[in-house]
Design an enzyme around this catalytic site. Structure first.
Site, PDB file in Angstrom:
ATOM      1  N   LYS A  43     -68.680  32.174 -14.764  1.00  0.00           N
ATOM      2  CA  LYS A  43     -67.490  32.159 -16.170  1.00  0.00           C
ATOM      3  C   LYS A  43     -66.117  31.675 -15.955  1.00  0.00           C
ATOM      4  O   LYS A  43     -65.653  31.918 -14.882  1.00  0.00           O
ATOM      5  CB  LYS A  43     -67.464  33.701 -16.470  1.00  0.00           C
ATOM      6  CG  LYS A  43     -67.148  34.274 -15.910  1.00  0.00           C
ATOM      7  CD  LYS A  43     -67.170  35.686 -16.572  1.00  0.00           C
ATOM      8  CE  LYS A  43     -65.818  36.463 -15.539  1.00  0.00           C
ATOM      9  NZ  LYS A  43     -64.785  36.963 -17.488  1.00  0.00           N
ATOM     10  N   LYS A  50     -64.631  41.399  -8.483  1.00  0.00           N
ATOM     11  CA  LYS A  50     -63.303  41.319  -8.060  1.00  0.00           C
ATOM     12  C   LYS A  50     -62.166  41.895  -7.004  1.00  0.00           C
ATOM     13  O   LYS A  50     -61.607  41.136  -6.125  1.00  0.00           O
ATOM     14  CB  LYS A  50     -61.945  42.279  -8.877  1.00  0.00           C
ATOM     15  CG  LYS A  50     -62.327  41.411 -10.468  1.00  0.00           C
ATOM     16  CD  LYS A  50     -61.156  41.489 -10.999  1.00  0.00           C
ATOM     17  CE  LYS A  50     -61.432  40.705 -12.532  1.00  0.00           C
ATOM     18  NZ  LYS A  50     -60.498  41.072 -13.573  1.00  0.00           N
ATOM     19  N   LYS A  72     -59.615  33.150 -16.222  1.00  0.00           N
ATOM     20  CA  LYS A  72     -58.203  33.029 -16.129  1.00  0.00           C
ATOM     21  C   LYS A  72     -57.823  33.141 -14.411  1.00  0.00           C
ATOM     22  O   LYS A  72     -56.823  31.587 -14.297  1.00  0.00           O
ATOM     23  CB  LYS A  72     -57.424  34.547 -16.285  1.00  0.00           C
ATOM     24  CG  LYS A  72     -57.369  34.627 -18.063  1.00  0.00           C
ATOM     25  CD  LYS A  72     -56.900  35.785 -18.363  1.00  0.00           C
ATOM     26  CE  LYS A  72     -57.111  36.565 -19.164  1.00  0.00           C
ATOM     27  NZ  LYS A  72     -57.734  37.734 -19.241  1.00  0.00           N
TER      28      LYS A  72
HETATM   29  N1  AQP Z   1     -66.441  32.687 -19.698  1.00  0.00           N
HETATM   30  C1  AQP Z   1     -66.522  33.927 -20.912  1.00  0.00           C
HETATM   31  N2  AQP Z   1     -66.920  33.759 -21.631  1.00  0.00           N
HETATM   32  C2  AQP Z   1     -67.245  34.427 -22.936  1.00  0.00           C
HETATM   33  N3  AQP Z   1     -66.526  35.604 -22.396  1.00  0.00           N
HETATM   34  C3  AQP Z   1     -65.473  35.302 -21.715  1.00  0.00           C
HETATM   35  N4  AQP Z   1     -64.349  36.839 -22.028  1.00  0.00           N
HETATM   36  C4  AQP Z   1     -63.329  36.533 -20.755  1.00  0.00           C
HETATM   37  N5  AQP Z   1     -64.594  35.554 -20.108  1.00  0.00           N
HETATM   38  C5  AQP Z   1     -64.968  34.939 -20.388  1.00  0.00           C
HETATM   39  C6  AQP Z   1     -64.183  37.885 -22.619  1.00  0.00           C
HETATM   40  O1  AQP Z   1     -63.312  37.330 -23.003  1.00  0.00           O
HETATM   41  C7  AQP Z   1     -62.762  39.184 -22.862  1.00  0.00           C
HETATM   42  C8  AQP Z   1     -61.659  39.102 -22.654  1.00  0.00           C
HETATM   43  O2  AQP Z   1     -61.510  39.207 -20.826  1.00  0.00           O
HETATM   44  P1  AQP Z   1     -60.319  40.430 -20.081  1.00  0.00           P
HETATM   45  O3  AQP Z   1     -59.526  39.802 -20.088  1.00  0.00           O
HETATM   46  O4  AQP Z   1     -60.162  41.524 -20.220  1.00  0.00           O
HETATM   47  O5  AQP Z   1     -61.000  40.286 -18.942  1.00  0.00           O
HETATM   48  P2  AQP Z   1     -62.111  39.095 -17.737  1.00  0.00           P
HETATM   49  O6  AQP Z   1     -63.691  39.019 -18.249  1.00  0.00           O
HETATM   50  O7  AQP Z   1     -61.170  39.423 -16.665  1.00  0.00           O
HETATM   51  O8  AQP Z   1     -60.823  37.732 -18.016  1.00  0.00           O
HETATM   52  P3  AQP Z   1     -60.686  36.453 -17.129  1.00  0.00           P
HETATM   53  O9  AQP Z   1     -60.874  35.627 -17.968  1.00  0.00           O
HETATM   54  O10 AQP Z   1     -62.278  36.709 -16.209  1.00  0.00           O
HETATM   55  O11 AQP Z   1     -59.256  36.830 -16.139  1.00  0.00           O
HETATM   56  P4  AQP Z   1     -59.757  36.983 -15.125  1.00  0.00           P
HETATM   57  O12 AQP Z   1     -59.505  35.213 -13.812  1.00  0.00           O
HETATM   58  O13 AQP Z   1     -58.091  37.753 -14.124  1.00  0.00           O
HETATM   59  O14 AQP Z   1     -60.536  38.185 -14.144  1.00  0.00           O
HETATM   60  C9  AQP Z   1     -63.886  40.069 -23.247  1.00  0.00           C
HETATM   61  O15 AQP Z   1     -64.140  40.620 -23.842  1.00  0.00           O
HETATM   62  C10 AQP Z   1     -64.729  39.227 -22.229  1.00  0.00           C
HETATM   63  O16 AQP Z   1     -65.865  39.424 -22.011  1.00  0.00           O
END
Ligand code: AQP
Length: 330
Positions: A195, A113, A198
């Site tokens: 991965k 990040k 969002k």
């Molecule tokens: N690609 C993924 N595959 C499996 N599990 C995933 N998780 C996130 N992406 C994947 C799981 O979803 C839960 C919530 O995630 P989060 O929103 O708390 O955080 P994040 O991982 O930061 O989500 P993003 O989509 O990657 O958001 P951005 O782009 O804003 O950083 C967690 O249990 C995570 O493991």
């Protein structure tokens, strides 16, 4: 016998996607039958990146509606906003003081990040895992269902809890990560080496749970694969096809071998349509329920207020014990 406790959460940072669903929420739903579950909407965590205030509020409601629309029952599980239970911020600060800079600087999410948001590498981004440790430890959670990317943070939570218990006596339950064997890391459809996320900037990379059937079909058809034309699981050499196989396997409860057999002699075109149809069928009941819930914000407000009250009963007991042990006057 007392039920084991589960705590997990999702950041209020936008529309949720298939990775969040398969990696985390599908397990949230399954586990609510047998565990005492606390599912948080992590809106304080979302502040590590600059947010539009109105969007942040709206995103919290979106996560709440998503939880319920995928099948989390607010009468069985405690669903709450992190910001409504002030004990999170308080224990987060205390645990900041029991977490080392060296530990935090090894966190992959921090490295990722801070490279993505080089203009805003704030202290919150760095100390995010101590706040997350507070989230988990307040509820004396036994298990934390998450995707693979959060495993490192749960491991750090264990280290912090063990350190604290050693200094002050048994205070926190040591939690275990609970990570699905398949689907713990759903990859982007356009970049299957990163991965699904969002914040992906690639068009058609992320399947949102609110996507229409047409959008889902279009995104899956455009998914990056390889030139071999054989549906075979090989994460290293065929990341795109392997990712689609995992998605198909999770939804249809099939092993990779079964999928290879099912599509033997078929091209990627047929396979992709089957993948898209499975996703569409899986998400069909979700979309209708989600839209109904979002149309009634008063009902959502009642649910999160009720959840916060229940969560706070548990969280306040843990924080009281912590403050007493470390010598903080309340
Ligand atoms: N690609 C993924 N595959 C499996 N599990 C995933 N998780 C996130 N992406 C994947 C799981 O979803 C839960 C919530 O995630 P989060 O929103 O708390 O955080 P994040 O991982 O930061 O989500 P993003 O989509 O990657 O958001 P951005 O782009 O804003 O950083 C967690 O249990 C995570 O493991």
């Amino acid at each position: 016998m007392e039920k084991k406790v589960i705590l997990s959460g999702i950041q209020a940072t936008g529309d949720l996607h298939l990775g969040n669903y398969i990696g985390a929420m599908k397990n949230f739903v399954k586990m609510q039958e047998d565990y005492d579950c606390y599912y948080m909407i992590a809106n304080l965590h979302a502040l590590t990146v600059r947010r539009n205030p109105n969007e942040l509020k709206q995103n919290a409601l979106k996560v709440l509606a998503t939880y319920i629309a995928v099948g989390i029952d607010p009468d069985k599980s405690t669903i709450f906003l992190q910001s409504q239970v002030h004990e999170h911020a308080e224990l987060g600060w205390v645990l900041d003081c029991y977490t080392y800079m060296g530990e935090l600087s090894r966190m992959t999410q921090y490295k990722d990040k801070s490279s993505k948001h080089a203009d805003n590498i704030n202290a919150g981004l760095f100390t995010y895992p101590s706040l997350m440790a507070g989230d988990i430890l307040l509820y004396q959670a036994d298990l934390v269902p998450t995707g693979e990317d959060q495993k490192q943070h749960v491991e750090l939570t264990r280290d912090i809890a063990e350190r604290f218990n050693k200094l002050y006596g048994e205070t926190f339950k040591i939690p275990e990560p609970y990570i699905p064997k398949i689907g713990a890391r759903i990859m982007g459809l356009q970049d299957p080496t990163s991965k699904m996320s969002k914040s992906s900037t690639l068009p058609n990379d992320t399947i949102l749970l609110i996507d229409t059937p047409e959008e889902i079909l279009k995104k899956v058809k455009k998914a990056v694969t390889d030139s071999e034309g054989i549906v075979k699981y090989d994460e290293k050499n065929k990341p795109g096809i392997s990712n689609l196989m995992e998605i198909y396997g999770i939804i249809n409860n099939k092993t990779m071998e079964e999928i290879e057999k099912e599509f033997e002699g078929e091209g990627y075109g047929t396979f992709k349509v089957a993948v898209a149809e499975s996703i569409i069928k899986e998400l069909d009941p979700f979309r209708k329920k989600y839209n109904e819930l979002m149309a009634n914000p008063k009902n959502l407000e009642e649910i999160y207020n009720k959840g916060a009250k229940k969560a706070q009963e548990v969280a306040s007991k843990t924080l009281k014990d912590v403050y007493d042990k470390i010598g903080i006057i309340r």
